[in-house]
Design an enzyme around this catalytic site. Structure first.
Site, PDB file in Angstrom:
ATOM      1  N   ASP A  24       0.841  -1.204   0.000  1.00  0.00           N
ATOM      2  CA  ASP A  24       0.000   0.000   0.000  1.00  0.00           C
ATOM      3  C   ASP A  24       0.871   1.248   0.000  1.00  0.00           C
ATOM      4  O   ASP A  24       1.807   1.346   0.799  1.00  0.00           O
ATOM      5  CB  ASP A  24      -0.858   0.048   1.275  1.00  0.00           C
ATOM      6  CG  ASP A  24      -2.091  -0.827   1.182  1.00  0.00           C
ATOM      7  OD1 ASP A  24      -2.236  -1.537   0.169  1.00  0.00           O
ATOM      8  OD2 ASP A  24      -2.908  -0.791   2.121  1.00  0.00           O
ATOM      9  N   LYS A  81      -8.447   0.509  -5.054  1.00  0.00           N
ATOM     10  CA  LYS A  81      -9.636  -0.093  -4.446  1.00  0.00           C
ATOM     11  C   LYS A  81     -10.922   0.596  -4.883  1.00  0.00           C
ATOM     12  O   LYS A  81     -10.992   1.817  -4.951  1.00  0.00           O
ATOM     13  CB  LYS A  81      -9.550  -0.005  -2.919  1.00  0.00           C
ATOM     14  CG  LYS A  81      -8.448  -0.854  -2.294  1.00  0.00           C
ATOM     15  CD  LYS A  81      -8.498  -0.719  -0.776  1.00  0.00           C
ATOM     16  CE  LYS A  81      -7.249  -1.267  -0.108  1.00  0.00           C
ATOM     17  NZ  LYS A  81      -7.118  -2.718  -0.204  1.00  0.00           N
ATOM     18  N   GLY A 153      -5.346  -3.078   8.714  1.00  0.00           N
ATOM     19  CA  GLY A 153      -5.018  -1.928   9.556  1.00  0.00           C
ATOM     20  C   GLY A 153      -4.823  -2.259  11.023  1.00  0.00           C
ATOM     21  O   GLY A 153      -4.770  -1.363  11.863  1.00  0.00           O
ATOM     22  N   ARG A 165      -6.453 -20.771   6.821  1.00  0.00           N
ATOM     23  CA  ARG A 165      -6.680 -22.149   7.290  1.00  0.00           C
ATOM     24  C   ARG A 165      -8.083 -22.620   6.913  1.00  0.00           C
ATOM     25  O   ARG A 165      -8.284 -23.782   6.534  1.00  0.00           O
ATOM     26  CB  ARG A 165      -6.492 -22.242   8.805  1.00  0.00           C
ATOM     27  CG  ARG A 165      -5.038 -22.224   9.236  1.00  0.00           C
ATOM     28  CD  ARG A 165      -4.895 -22.814  10.643  1.00  0.00           C
ATOM     29  NE  ARG A 165      -3.537 -22.754  11.137  1.00  0.00           N
ATOM     30  CZ  ARG A 165      -2.581 -23.624  10.810  1.00  0.00           C
ATOM     31  NH1 ARG A 165      -2.839 -24.616   9.963  1.00  0.00           N
ATOM     32  NH2 ARG A 165      -1.374 -23.512  11.320  1.00  0.00           N
ATOM     33  N   GLY A 214      -3.239  -7.480   8.104  1.00  0.00           N
ATOM     34  CA  GLY A 214      -2.577  -7.627   9.399  1.00  0.00           C
ATOM     35  C   GLY A 214      -1.134  -8.080   9.341  1.00  0.00           C
ATOM     36  O   GLY A 214      -0.518  -8.338  10.367  1.00  0.00           O
ATOM     37  N   SER A 236      -0.761  -1.419   5.933  1.00  0.00           N
ATOM     38  CA  SER A 236      -0.235  -0.399   6.831  1.00  0.00           C
ATOM     39  C   SER A 236       1.139  -0.768   7.378  1.00  0.00           C
ATOM     40  O   SER A 236       1.864   0.091   7.860  1.00  0.00           O
ATOM     41  CB  SER A 236      -1.216  -0.208   7.984  1.00  0.00           C
ATOM     42  OG  SER A 236      -2.544  -0.211   7.485  1.00  0.00           O
TER      43      SER A 236
END
Lengths: 294, 193
Positions: A24, A81, A153, A165, A214, A236
């Site tokens: 990003d 996006k 984020g 998973r 994440g 992020s």
């Protein structure tokens, strides 16, 4: 004969991104840092997910000016996006020649029932998924690439792990079932039957599947690769850290050498501060972006 | 024999599938040591800027360059071909081994990516061009043109190297697979254009 933008060509670009890191960026300067650090593509945004989360309000497609600034700054593919279901934002992105459109839960959804019919577009789409049903519905709509939703984020990898998973376990269920059970599985996962049939034949998803949401460290990227992802999105995690260029490069090297802990240790040395993380159980249900999408 | 596939980033699994289909053993090459174990090498499509950055971590290109110059049978597609080109417009040169001038993303952005007819040696088939580079010219007579799309040069050969700008690994037609097997076994250009 010459035919542009066939599904094979859309899916083909995702194949070329495999084993790579998509970063990003919010301006040309960050885009150049990402390209020099070895990113395979950049996601052009006005605000990165951590800031969207902090700011609140309605998050929309980024300004065309910001996206074009990034497109002009780098030679690698540029993604942007659009809101879930907002096919006009997607039309605008296609018209400026974007290389990939992310129909993203990070933005505020524009339609609470429908996603974009992605088959109508020349530009390829990537969409988030939390399980095989969601991934299959997006593929039926024309997505050329899937990514885990994770929880954008947060700098917390737990949701991306859970989604990966889940997808893997559910694919295994399709692969090991007897064909008499396929319709029941289609009902159970709310997955179009033809996509499940294709998965059963291929032994895997018919499109590339990246990890997202994440990922903040080289070890996070390698974890997702060891869990079977084809590549990694870092939102992020890079430009909210202490030393973005060094962290970006470390995550790129880790994504290639995900099976070599010595390399992972070497690139993780002296990396500076990672982004500050958020524990998922401190988020309210409304604050969880992965819940968006149908 | 064992064929290596440069696996820093890109469509290396697709090339592995091609090799599986012709029962050639393969190795995903990520380190200089891996190059000692292979009798041929494929440089896949992907992003040439990313691959070069990743290669700098363990100096893989230096050894790859040496091996190619020593005659290791080498096939490159798309970004792999940019990496081997002697002259690159709109980009850096990496390990120049083939005497061509190439332009990155010459057909435009992704919306201009396409499938089209290619004449490869004696065969015609339809292949994918994805944000493809274009070979603008060959720099001397050591380079043979072996594939064309309309007027464009899309494949060349020089000594032990064959370089293409499109993606035969996404099609895996029998003509290509038979040629690939013969090329890797022979160790140099085979076929006639």
């Amino acid at each position: 004969m010459k035919i542009e933008s066939t599904f094979k060509v859309k899916k083909g670009l995702a194949e070329m991104l495999k084993g790579g890191v998509i970063m990003d960026v919010v301006n040309a300067e960050q885009a150049v840092i990402a390209e020099k650090s070895g990113a395979v593509a950049v996601m052009a945004l006005e605000r990165i997910p951590a800031d969207i989360r902090a700011d609140g309000g309605v998050a929309r497609m980024s300004s065309v000016g910001v996206i074009q600034e990034v497109m002009n700054a780098v030679s690698i593919p540029v993604m942007a996006k659009a809101r879930i279901g907002h096919f006009v934002e997607a039309q605008i992105l296609e018209s400026i020649g974007i290389d990939f459109i992310d129909e993203s839960e990070v933005l505020t959804p524009a339609d609470d029932v429908n996603h974009i019919n992605k088959n109508n577009f020349k530009s390829p789409f990537v969409c988030g998924a939390t399980g095989l049903g969601e991934a299959s519905r997006r593929i039926a709509e024309g997505a050329a690439m899937i990514r885990t939703k994770g929880e954008a984020g947060t700098g917390n990898v737990i949701e991306a792990v859970k989604h990966m998973r889940t997808i893997t376990n559910e694919i295994n269920e399709v692969l090991t079932c007897d064909t008499n059970q396929l319709v029941a599985l289609s009902k159970k996962f709310r997955a179009p039957l033809n996509v499940l049939e294709e998965i059963k034949e291929l032994g895997k998803l018919p499109v590339v599947n990246f990890a997202a949401g994440g990922i903040a460290t080289p070890a996070d990227a390698a974890l997702m690769m060891q869990l079977g992802c084809d590549g990694v999105f870092v939102g992020s995690g890079i430009f909210k850290s202490g030393d973005p260029a060094e962290r970006a490069e470390a995550i790129v090297v880790s994504t290639t050498n995900y099976n070599d802990p010595k390399v992972l240790a070497d690139v993780s040395k002296d990396l500076g501060e990672p982004m500050v993380g958020i524990n998922i159980d401190t988020l309210t249900e409304e604050e969880k972006l992965a819940k968006r999408g149908w | 024999m064992k064929v290596g596939i440069l696996s820093l980033q890109g469509s290396f699994f697709d090339h592995q599938k091609s090799l599986d289909l012709i029962s050639l053993e393969s190795l995903l090459v990520k380190t200089p040591e891996d190059l000692d174990k292979v009798d041929g090498i494929i440089l896949p499509g992907g992003e040439s800027t990313a691959m070069s950055k990743i290669s700098s971590y363990n100096n893989l290109y230096k050894k790859l360059d040496t091996k190619i110059k020593q005659g290791l049978p080498t096939l490159s597609t798309c970004a792999g071909t940019i990496i081997l080109s002697k002259s690159v417009i709109d980009g850096d040169t990496h390990i120049p081994n083939i005497d061509i001038e190439i332009q990155r993303n010459a057909y435009g952005r992704q919306n201009e990516s396409f499938e089209a007819d290619v004449k490869f040696l004696n065969n015609n088939d339809i292949y994918c061009f994805i944000r493809a580079p274009k070979i603008l010219r060959t720099l001397n007579n050591d380079v043979k043109v072996i594939a064309t799309h309309i007027e464009d040069i899309v494949g060349v050969s020089q000594d032990n190297i064959v370089s293409l700008t499109y993606h035969p690994e996404l099609t895996n037609d029998n003509y290509y697979l038979e040629w690939l097997l013969a090329f890797m076994k022979e160790g140099k250009y085979v076929g006639s254009f």
